[in-house]
Design a protein around this motif. Sequence first.
Motif, PDB file in Angstrom:
ATOM      1  N   ILE A 260       0.843  -1.203   0.000  1.00  0.00           N
ATOM      2  CA  ILE A 260       0.000   0.000   0.000  1.00  0.00           C
ATOM      3  C   ILE A 260       0.876   1.251   0.000  1.00  0.00           C
ATOM      4  CG2 ILE A 260      -1.544   1.402   1.430  1.00  0.00           C
ATOM      5  CD1 ILE A 260      -2.947  -1.130   2.281  1.00  0.00           C
ATOM      6  N   LEU A 261       1.838   1.293   0.918  1.00  0.00           N
ATOM      7  CA  LEU A 261       2.725   2.452   1.010  1.00  0.00           C
ATOM      8  C   LEU A 261       3.498   2.646  -0.286  1.00  0.00           C
ATOM      9  CD1 LEU A 261       4.126   1.965   4.648  1.00  0.00           C
ATOM     10  CD2 LEU A 261       2.358   3.581   3.893  1.00  0.00           C
ATOM     11  N   ASP A 262       3.993   1.536  -0.850  1.00  0.00           N
ATOM     12  CA  ASP A 262       4.750   1.618  -2.100  1.00  0.00           C
ATOM     13  C   ASP A 262       3.874   2.198  -3.217  1.00  0.00           C
ATOM     14  OD1 ASP A 262       7.419   0.328  -3.430  1.00  0.00           O
ATOM     15  OD2 ASP A 262       5.717   0.243  -4.812  1.00  0.00           O
ATOM     16  N   LYS A 263       2.642   1.732  -3.300  1.00  0.00           N
ATOM     17  CA  LYS A 263       1.727   2.194  -4.345  1.00  0.00           C
ATOM     18  C   LYS A 263       1.434   3.683  -4.208  1.00  0.00           C
ATOM     19  CE  LYS A 263      -2.583   0.787  -6.562  1.00  0.00           C
ATOM     20  NZ  LYS A 263      -3.599  -0.277  -6.609  1.00  0.00           N
ATOM     21  N   LEU A 264       1.191   4.139  -2.989  1.00  0.00           N
ATOM     22  CA  LEU A 264       0.875   5.546  -2.764  1.00  0.00           C
ATOM     23  C   LEU A 264       2.075   6.449  -3.029  1.00  0.00           C
ATOM     24  CD1 LEU A 264      -1.413   5.433   0.412  1.00  0.00           C
ATOM     25  CD2 LEU A 264      -2.000   5.109  -1.984  1.00  0.00           C
ATOM     26  N   LEU A 265       3.273   5.915  -2.809  1.00  0.00           N
ATOM     27  CA  LEU A 265       4.486   6.698  -3.079  1.00  0.00           C
ATOM     28  C   LEU A 265       4.766   6.804  -4.580  1.00  0.00           C
ATOM     29  CD1 LEU A 265       6.852   5.348  -0.264  1.00  0.00           C
ATOM     30  CD2 LEU A 265       5.921   7.664  -0.425  1.00  0.00           C
ATOM     31  N   GLN A 266       4.394   5.773  -5.316  1.00  0.00           N
ATOM     32  CA  GLN A 266       4.692   5.741  -6.753  1.00  0.00           C
ATOM     33  C   GLN A 266       3.739   6.619  -7.563  1.00  0.00           C
ATOM     34  OE1 GLN A 266       7.383   4.407  -7.786  1.00  0.00           O
ATOM     35  NE2 GLN A 266       7.922   3.153  -6.014  1.00  0.00           N
ATOM     36  N   ARG A 267       2.524   6.812  -7.055  1.00  0.00           N
ATOM     37  CA  ARG A 267       1.522   7.549  -7.804  1.00  0.00           C
ATOM     38  C   ARG A 267       1.115   8.836  -7.101  1.00  0.00           C
ATOM     39  NH1 ARG A 267      -2.990   2.923  -9.243  1.00  0.00           N
ATOM     40  NH2 ARG A 267      -1.599   1.355 -10.166  1.00  0.00           N
ATOM     41  N   SER A 268       0.768   9.848  -7.888  1.00  0.00           N
ATOM     42  CA  SER A 268       0.202  11.072  -7.335  1.00  0.00           C
ATOM     43  C   SER A 268      -1.281  10.835  -7.084  1.00  0.00           C
ATOM     44  CB  SER A 268       0.387  12.237  -8.314  1.00  0.00           C
ATOM     45  OG  SER A 268       1.756  12.476  -8.541  1.00  0.00           O
ATOM     46  N   PRO A 269      -1.844  11.461  -6.049  1.00  0.00           N
ATOM     47  CA  PRO A 269      -3.272  11.256  -5.778  1.00  0.00           C
ATOM     48  C   PRO A 269      -4.137  11.751  -6.929  1.00  0.00           C
ATOM     49  CG  PRO A 269      -2.387  13.041  -4.430  1.00  0.00           C
ATOM     50  CD  PRO A 269      -1.219  12.373  -5.067  1.00  0.00           C
ATOM     51  N   ARG A 270      -5.181  11.004  -7.250  1.00  0.00           N
ATOM     52  CA  ARG A 270      -6.065  11.386  -8.353  1.00  0.00           C
ATOM     53  C   ARG A 270      -6.886  12.622  -8.000  1.00  0.00           C
ATOM     54  NH1 ARG A 270      -8.960   5.746  -9.672  1.00  0.00           N
ATOM     55  NH2 ARG A 270      -8.701   5.506  -7.439  1.00  0.00           N
ATOM     56  N   ASN A 271      -7.472  12.625  -6.796  1.00  0.00           N
ATOM     57  CA  ASN A 271      -8.248  13.776  -6.345  1.00  0.00           C
ATOM     58  C   ASN A 271      -7.970  14.001  -4.860  1.00  0.00           C
ATOM     59  OD1 ASN A 271      -9.798  14.664  -8.746  1.00  0.00           O
ATOM     60  ND2 ASN A 271     -10.587  12.564  -8.686  1.00  0.00           N
ATOM     61  N   THR A 272      -9.012  14.225  -4.081  1.00  0.00           N
ATOM     62  CA  THR A 272      -8.784  14.551  -2.671  1.00  0.00           C
ATOM     63  C   THR A 272      -9.361  13.523  -1.706  1.00  0.00           C
ATOM     64  OG1 THR A 272     -10.805  15.879  -2.660  1.00  0.00           O
ATOM     65  CG2 THR A 272      -8.726  17.023  -3.140  1.00  0.00           C
ATOM     66  N   GLY A 273      -9.935  12.411  -2.217  1.00  0.00           N
ATOM     67  CA  GLY A 273     -10.534  11.410  -1.338  1.00  0.00           C
ATOM     68  C   GLY A 273      -9.496  10.518  -0.681  1.00  0.00           C
ATOM     69  N   THR A 274      -9.979   9.658   0.232  1.00  0.00           N
ATOM     70  CA  THR A 274      -9.109   8.681   0.894  1.00  0.00           C
ATOM     71  C   THR A 274      -8.505   7.759  -0.154  1.00  0.00           C
ATOM     72  OG1 THR A 274     -10.516   8.738   2.861  1.00  0.00           O
ATOM     73  CG2 THR A 274      -9.056   6.840   2.631  1.00  0.00           C
ATOM     74  N   ARG A 275      -7.223   7.439  -0.022  1.00  0.00           N
ATOM     75  CA  ARG A 275      -6.538   6.613  -1.022  1.00  0.00           C
ATOM     76  C   ARG A 275      -6.482   5.139  -0.624  1.00  0.00           C
ATOM     77  NH1 ARG A 275      -0.972   9.136  -2.838  1.00  0.00           N
ATOM     78  NH2 ARG A 275      -1.413   7.765  -4.613  1.00  0.00           N
ATOM     79  N   ALA A 276      -6.435   4.875   0.675  1.00  0.00           N
ATOM     80  CA  ALA A 276      -6.383   3.482   1.149  1.00  0.00           C
ATOM     81  C   ALA A 276      -7.204   3.359   2.431  1.00  0.00           C
ATOM     82  CB  ALA A 276      -4.949   3.042   1.394  1.00  0.00           C
ATOM     83  N   LEU A 277      -8.029   2.309   2.490  1.00  0.00           N
ATOM     84  CA  LEU A 277      -8.864   2.047   3.665  1.00  0.00           C
ATOM     85  C   LEU A 277      -8.593   0.638   4.153  1.00  0.00           C
ATOM     86  CD1 LEU A 277     -11.218   2.680   5.623  1.00  0.00           C
ATOM     87  CD2 LEU A 277     -12.782   1.866   3.835  1.00  0.00           C
ATOM     88  N   ILE A 278      -8.290   0.513   5.457  1.00  0.00           N
ATOM     89  CA  ILE A 278      -8.022  -0.790   6.070  1.00  0.00           C
ATOM     90  C   ILE A 278      -9.069  -1.031   7.140  1.00  0.00           C
ATOM     91  CG2 ILE A 278      -6.353  -2.189   7.350  1.00  0.00           C
ATOM     92  CD1 ILE A 278      -4.158  -0.342   6.154  1.00  0.00           C
TER      93      ILE A 278
END
Length: 455
Positions: free
Chosen positions: A63-81
């Motif tokens: 999850i952390l790797d994915k969020l670091l590799q990509r810029s956020p699309r908009n302003t919503g939550t990116r990952a929910l656990i």
Amino acid sequence: MTDPVSFADLGLNERLLKALDKHNFTTPTAVQEATIPPALYGQDLMVSAKTGSGKTAAFVLPILDKLLQRSPRNTGTRALILVPTRELAKQVFKQIKMLSSFTRLQTGLIIGGEDYNFQKVILRDNPEIIVGTPGRIVEHMEKGATDFEDLEVLVLDEADRMLDMGFTDDVLNIVAQCDLERQTLFFSATLKQRQIMKVGEQVLTNPEKIILETVRDENKAIQQQYVLADDERHKERILLWLLANEPFDKALVFTNSRESTARLGQFVSGHTGNSAFIHGELDQQERTSIMASFRSGKTKVLIATDVASRGLDISGVDLVINFHMARNGDDYVHRIGRTGRAGATGKAISLIAHNEWNLKAGISKYIKVELEHLKIKAVEGTYKGPKKVKASGKAASTKKKVKLSPKQVKQKEKAKLKAKPKGKGPKSPAKQDASVVEPGDGFGTIKKKKRPFVE
């Protein structure tokens, strides 16, 4: 012989490797090695692995790797656990903070028992990752405080436990609000329950199944024993003897109800002075304080309901006592899994009264481990286990067969003919021979004896 795989071999971001190195984590566990590569690729996963196998990092790192590799699309939550209990949510939150320490990624914790308005502020700050329990997430969702339309990754951790606790509708309600293009990672102790598979089919898209050590696999690091007990009072005497004579650094004692936990907690505290109890009805501040005291070693004995059996990684627990036997095989394995973790050894002792013998036998069969009978002369009771069932068939017969003469055979046949009633129809169904099976489903109407339910 090939060299062991390292975290660097998995292709993780340098900032994550730096955090792992800081905490001396170099070699992934089996579940991490199997899960991280396909998770990094974006594959939906359905993973079954036993407790204490390191599965939290198995989903946190990708999850952390994915969020670091990509810029956020908009302003919503990116990952929910989503996790079943507050304690597990806190533990996952803590591990994310540790592994993301060299990044700018923010994580929010949304659980029951905490200030609702403060959590609204957390959600307004829009952290990239949210860790939460289903009930409280739904509360915020119904008030319009959440935004999962841009969600990139959804994790259902301890999915079997969430469903057992009655969160199925909440989980599906949350999933319905999430981006359909998301990646979903589904972690469960077992994948054989029908309800688990049904929910998995609704939330996953062409998932890859990864089945490692399951709850039924023997944990060789844990010595598993049982002690026979007459009743609750006798169990209390046995428990005090075990706490006084078994060597341990920390001990976890499990009961099957909040009332029993509170009563036993007060009883043990009155005799040892160094114990505490925890269950779901305590407020969050009390629970946090009790767990902190137990983790630090200030409290040596913790009496608990199954709220402490799932997902909690408490170092130094080397003795688990089932004051009441777990209700099924999965819960039993999760309980004893609080000890014997990360290469350490431990001991699990179950106190078995007459009404728990069949349950113990069923669990033993389910996990394919024969529990060792521990006899303690100092507190031995009158219950010695079930009475031996009389052998049937040939083994039961001790009489010698006498060979009849031809004359005796004829006399016996004549006696049978005389005994038969004349002019009567067949016997009523109730009086027919037991071997006669009535028509219907092909198996007759013989009732089977009830057996204890073991998952």
